[in-house]
Design an enzyme around this catalytic site. Sequence first.
Site, PDB file in Angstrom:
ATOM      1  N   GLY A  79       0.809  -0.928   0.031  1.00  0.00           N
ATOM      2  CA  GLY A  79      -0.065   0.048  -0.173  1.00  0.00           C
ATOM      3  C   GLY A  79       0.825   1.311   0.110  1.00  0.00           C
ATOM      4  O   GLY A  79       2.111   1.213  -0.341  1.00  0.00           O
ATOM      5  N   ASP A 138       8.644  -8.280  10.544  1.00  0.00           N
ATOM      6  CA  ASP A 138       9.433  -7.810   9.674  1.00  0.00           C
ATOM      7  C   ASP A 138       9.993  -6.449  10.207  1.00  0.00           C
ATOM      8  O   ASP A 138      10.356  -5.432   9.871  1.00  0.00           O
ATOM      9  CB  ASP A 138       8.463  -7.301   8.337  1.00  0.00           C
ATOM     10  CG  ASP A 138       9.274  -6.680   7.158  1.00  0.00           C
ATOM     11  OD1 ASP A 138      10.456  -7.082   7.027  1.00  0.00           O
ATOM     12  OD2 ASP A 138       8.781  -5.707   6.657  1.00  0.00           O
TER      13      ASP A 138
END
Length: 200
Positions: A14, A143
């Site tokens: 995104g 992450d």
Amino acid sequence: QLCLLQPLGSGGFGSVYKATYHGATVAVKQVKKSSKNRLASRQSFWAELNVARLQHNNVVRVVAASTCAPASQNSLGTIIMEYVGNITLHHVIYGTGDAWRQGEDDEGGCGRKALSMEETVCYSCDIMTGLAFLHSQDIVHLDLKPANIFITEQGVCKIGDFGCSQKLEEGLSQSPHVCQQGGTYTHRAPELLKGERVTA
């Protein structure tokens, strides 16, 4: 109520914008629909909401979220977060992005000051404090890397970008593959690389 001001960046799932929401400055992430991997896009959106009700000084706070979006935006939904600026630990370490840490005592010869020991310790403590809090809430960030650590104008580190995170149910995970579609391979947790279940 929500007014997008300017783009801050984009990634695999995104785009992020600086915006105002009810008069306050915020960051808005619009999670795009992926024609190639719809499941991964959906997982990324819902993973971002793992921290929706949490408040901690070293974690980027989610203000609101919505799955309503105009068809023209090709978006799964919108996540409104506190605005912490656009400087990350990656910018600080590698001297990229805006003119960051310009100074005369350039130790690396590339136009930026090296991190002082005090800054290094403060940043490390902030990150560890944020991680300890997340783990106490059974949330694992899959992450974690310098580009996902935001640094405020006050020099406080905040962990962000939870699009590849997991909420451990009852302290256990039966699905080690939850976020193997996303995340940065070089920063992936060792247990994921081995195909083992996620641990905190």
